[in-house]
Structure formats: C-alpha cells, structure tokens
Design a protein around this motif. Structure first.
Motif, PDB file in Angstrom:
ATOM      1  N   CYS A 135       0.681  -1.477  -0.170  1.00 36.99           N
ATOM      2  CA  CYS A 135      -0.246   0.110  -0.093  1.00 36.99           C
ATOM      3  C   CYS A 135       1.007   1.255   0.008  1.00 36.99           C
ATOM      4  O   CYS A 135       0.054   2.188  -0.814  1.00 36.99           O
ATOM      5  CB  CYS A 135      -1.278   0.009   1.247  1.00 36.99           C
ATOM      6  SG  CYS A 135      -1.831  -1.492   1.099  1.00 36.99           S
ATOM      7  N   PHE A 173       1.397   1.657  -3.394  1.00 41.89           N
ATOM      8  CA  PHE A 173       1.069   2.652  -4.411  1.00 41.89           C
ATOM      9  C   PHE A 173       0.903   3.420  -3.734  1.00 41.89           C
ATOM     10  O   PHE A 173       0.294   3.838  -5.313  1.00 41.89           O
ATOM     11  CB  PHE A 173      -0.321   1.440  -3.872  1.00 41.89           C
ATOM     12  CG  PHE A 173      -1.055   2.035  -4.714  1.00 41.89           C
ATOM     13  CD1 PHE A 173      -2.133   1.165  -6.263  1.00 41.89           C
ATOM     14  CD2 PHE A 173      -2.144   2.451  -4.624  1.00 41.89           C
ATOM     15  CE1 PHE A 173      -3.096   2.083  -6.429  1.00 41.89           C
ATOM     16  CE2 PHE A 173      -3.781   3.262  -4.625  1.00 41.89           C
ATOM     17  CZ  PHE A 173      -4.275   2.717  -6.016  1.00 41.89           C
ATOM     18  N   ALA A 174       0.365   3.754  -2.717  1.00 43.81           N
ATOM     19  CA  ALA A 174       0.189   5.290  -2.151  1.00 43.81           C
ATOM     20  C   ALA A 174       1.392   6.500  -3.045  1.00 43.81           C
ATOM     21  O   ALA A 174       0.914   7.558  -4.011  1.00 43.81           O
ATOM     22  CB  ALA A 174      -0.041   6.114  -0.567  1.00 43.81           C
ATOM     23  N   GLN A 210       0.813   7.055  -6.760  1.00 43.07           N
ATOM     24  CA  GLN A 210      -0.656   7.706  -6.853  1.00 43.07           C
ATOM     25  C   GLN A 210       0.109   8.899  -6.628  1.00 43.07           C
ATOM     26  O   GLN A 210      -0.299  10.261  -7.469  1.00 43.07           O
ATOM     27  CB  GLN A 210      -1.885   7.110  -5.928  1.00 43.07           C
ATOM     28  CG  GLN A 210      -2.080   5.456  -6.676  1.00 43.07           C
ATOM     29  CD  GLN A 210      -3.004   6.374  -7.523  1.00 43.07           C
ATOM     30  OE1 GLN A 210      -3.648   6.948  -7.967  1.00 43.07           O
ATOM     31  NE2 GLN A 210      -2.082   5.285  -8.386  1.00 43.07           N
ATOM     32  N   GLU A 268       1.865  10.255  -9.682  1.00 40.41           N
ATOM     33  CA  GLU A 268       1.220  10.903 -11.126  1.00 40.41           C
ATOM     34  C   GLU A 268       0.765  11.819 -10.812  1.00 40.41           C
ATOM     35  O   GLU A 268       0.639  12.356 -12.103  1.00 40.41           O
ATOM     36  CB  GLU A 268       0.661   9.474 -11.027  1.00 40.41           C
ATOM     37  CG  GLU A 268       1.427   7.704 -11.595  1.00 40.41           C
ATOM     38  CD  GLU A 268       1.799   8.053 -12.769  1.00 40.41           C
ATOM     39  OE1 GLU A 268       0.683   8.401 -13.747  1.00 40.41           O
ATOM     40  OE2 GLU A 268       3.076   8.329 -13.656  1.00 40.41           O
ATOM     41  N   ALA A 269       0.032  12.150  -9.406  1.00 41.65           N
ATOM     42  CA  ALA A 269      -0.758  13.063  -9.557  1.00 41.65           C
ATOM     43  C   ALA A 269      -0.192  14.254  -9.372  1.00 41.65           C
ATOM     44  O   ALA A 269      -0.989  15.144  -9.270  1.00 41.65           O
ATOM     45  CB  ALA A 269      -1.689  12.703  -8.590  1.00 41.65           C
ATOM     46  N   PHE A 323      -2.548   8.990   4.162  1.00 41.05           N
ATOM     47  CA  PHE A 323      -2.497   8.504   2.995  1.00 41.05           C
ATOM     48  C   PHE A 323      -3.997   6.886   3.182  1.00 41.05           C
ATOM     49  O   PHE A 323      -2.879   6.597   4.630  1.00 41.05           O
ATOM     50  CB  PHE A 323      -1.821   7.695   2.007  1.00 41.05           C
ATOM     51  CG  PHE A 323      -1.006   8.201   1.048  1.00 41.05           C
ATOM     52  CD1 PHE A 323      -1.770   8.975   0.035  1.00 41.05           C
ATOM     53  CD2 PHE A 323       0.231   8.138   1.475  1.00 41.05           C
ATOM     54  CE1 PHE A 323      -0.568   9.951  -1.014  1.00 41.05           C
ATOM     55  CE2 PHE A 323       1.398   9.477   0.504  1.00 41.05           C
ATOM     56  CZ  PHE A 323       0.725  10.291  -0.781  1.00 41.05           C
ATOM     57  N   VAL A 366      -6.105   3.770   1.165  1.00 46.92           N
ATOM     58  CA  VAL A 366      -5.584   3.179   0.629  1.00 46.92           C
ATOM     59  C   VAL A 366      -6.129   1.663   1.028  1.00 46.92           C
ATOM     60  O   VAL A 366      -6.334   1.559   1.986  1.00 46.92           O
ATOM     61  CB  VAL A 366      -4.156   2.680   0.745  1.00 46.92           C
ATOM     62  CG1 VAL A 366      -4.251   1.772  -0.998  1.00 46.92           C
ATOM     63  CG2 VAL A 366      -3.393   3.629  -0.046  1.00 46.92           C
ATOM     64  N   THR A 384      -6.883   1.089  -3.545  1.00 45.84           N
ATOM     65  CA  THR A 384      -7.074   2.119  -4.240  1.00 45.84           C
ATOM     66  C   THR A 384      -7.043   3.060  -3.089  1.00 45.84           C
ATOM     67  O   THR A 384      -7.849   3.179  -2.155  1.00 45.84           O
ATOM     68  CB  THR A 384      -9.062   1.960  -4.443  1.00 45.84           C
ATOM     69  OG1 THR A 384      -9.735   1.049  -4.833  1.00 45.84           O
ATOM     70  CG2 THR A 384      -9.366   3.319  -4.136  1.00 45.84           C
ATOM     71  N   LEU A 385      -7.235   4.297  -3.834  1.00 43.98           N
ATOM     72  CA  LEU A 385      -6.318   5.513  -3.344  1.00 43.98           C
ATOM     73  C   LEU A 385      -7.300   6.684  -2.745  1.00 43.98           C
ATOM     74  O   LEU A 385      -8.584   6.828  -3.217  1.00 43.98           O
ATOM     75  CB  LEU A 385      -6.101   6.463  -3.490  1.00 43.98           C
ATOM     76  CG  LEU A 385      -5.399   7.685  -2.660  1.00 43.98           C
ATOM     77  CD1 LEU A 385      -4.320   7.029  -1.604  1.00 43.98           C
ATOM     78  CD2 LEU A 385      -4.202   8.593  -3.763  1.00 43.98           C
ATOM     79  N   SER A 442      -5.772  11.300   0.773  1.00 50.43           N
ATOM     80  CA  SER A 442      -4.713  11.663   0.541  1.00 50.43           C
ATOM     81  C   SER A 442      -4.703  13.222   0.948  1.00 50.43           C
ATOM     82  O   SER A 442      -5.626  13.789   0.917  1.00 50.43           O
ATOM     83  CB  SER A 442      -3.890  11.869  -0.510  1.00 50.43           C
ATOM     84  OG  SER A 442      -4.230  12.600  -1.814  1.00 50.43           O
TER      85      SER A 442
END
Length: 128
Positions: free
Chosen positions: A36, A39-40, A43, A46-47, A107, A109, A119-120, A123
């Motif tokens: 997780c 993944f966080a 994300q 990416e954002a 975060f 998750v 799935t986030l 955040s």
C-alpha cells in the motif's frame, strides 16, 4: 417471530462493539502495508504536477482499520533529481539547495491484494 426478537436485541447490544472501525497500529514491515505504501507513492508521483519524482524518506504512522484491508499511513517524501518515469527512483539522490523539497502526506488505501487491486481513498499532503 419470537425467536428473531432475541437475535435482533443481541445484534443491537453487540453491534457497536463488533462494528467499530477504528484504526489499529501494525508493523511497518507487514507485506500488505508495504504494498500500500508503494501504491500511495506511485499515485502521489502520478498526480503531482512536478516533473521530478519523489521518494520515500520515512514512514510515520502505520495502521489498519479493524476487520478490513484499509490502511492508514503517514509518509515523508523527498524530491529527487530523477524524472517521474525514470527507473530505480529509490536509488536516486535527493535534490539539494533551492530545489530541495520535502512533503508530509497522510494516505488511506483500500487493498484487495489477492486481486492486485488498490484504491486511494484519501490523501492529504503538506509541503515542508
């Protein structure tokens, strides 16, 4: 009908104790928690509008919601000299001087690791 009434009363009495969804501390080395965190981080990169990648510096809070696979984490991240899509960001040096940036994020998750689904849910980040 009369047999259902005691069952209903029992559920009403036990409901608050059984359905509590508080987060509890877990080990930072737990496999699903580590997935997780990764993944966080992905994300976030990416954002984030920055062209440079951020990497993990420190894990603060590591928690899991009781009876679920929802994880809560506090992460400190630093801006690297590598671009977002470069390989091996973990070994990339941090930026120094006026370009140095650090961010603290929380975060939440939700994980379904057996399906490779993450799935986030939330955040919140603050620049240091």
């Amino acid at each position: 009908m009369f047999l259902k009434a005691p069952l209903l009363l029992g559920l009403i009495a036990l409901g608050p104790h059984v359905c509590r969804s508080n987060f509890v501390d877990i080990s930072k080395s737990t496999t699903f928690f580590a997935m997780c965190v990764e993944f966080a981080m992905f994300q976030f990169n990416e954002a984030h509008q920055d062209e440079y990648a951020y990497k993990l510096l420190w894990v603060g809070r590591s928690q899991r919601k009781r009876w679920t696979m929802t994880f809560l984490m506090d992460l400190e991240m630093g801006r690297t000299i590598c671009k977002k899509y470069d390989e091996d960001i973990e070994n990339c040096p941090l930026q120094e001087g006026p370009d140095e940036k650090k961010v603290d994020c929380t975060f939440v998750v939700d994980a379904r690791p057996w399906f490779s689904e993450f799935t986030l849910l939330n955040s919140t980040c603050v620049q240091k």
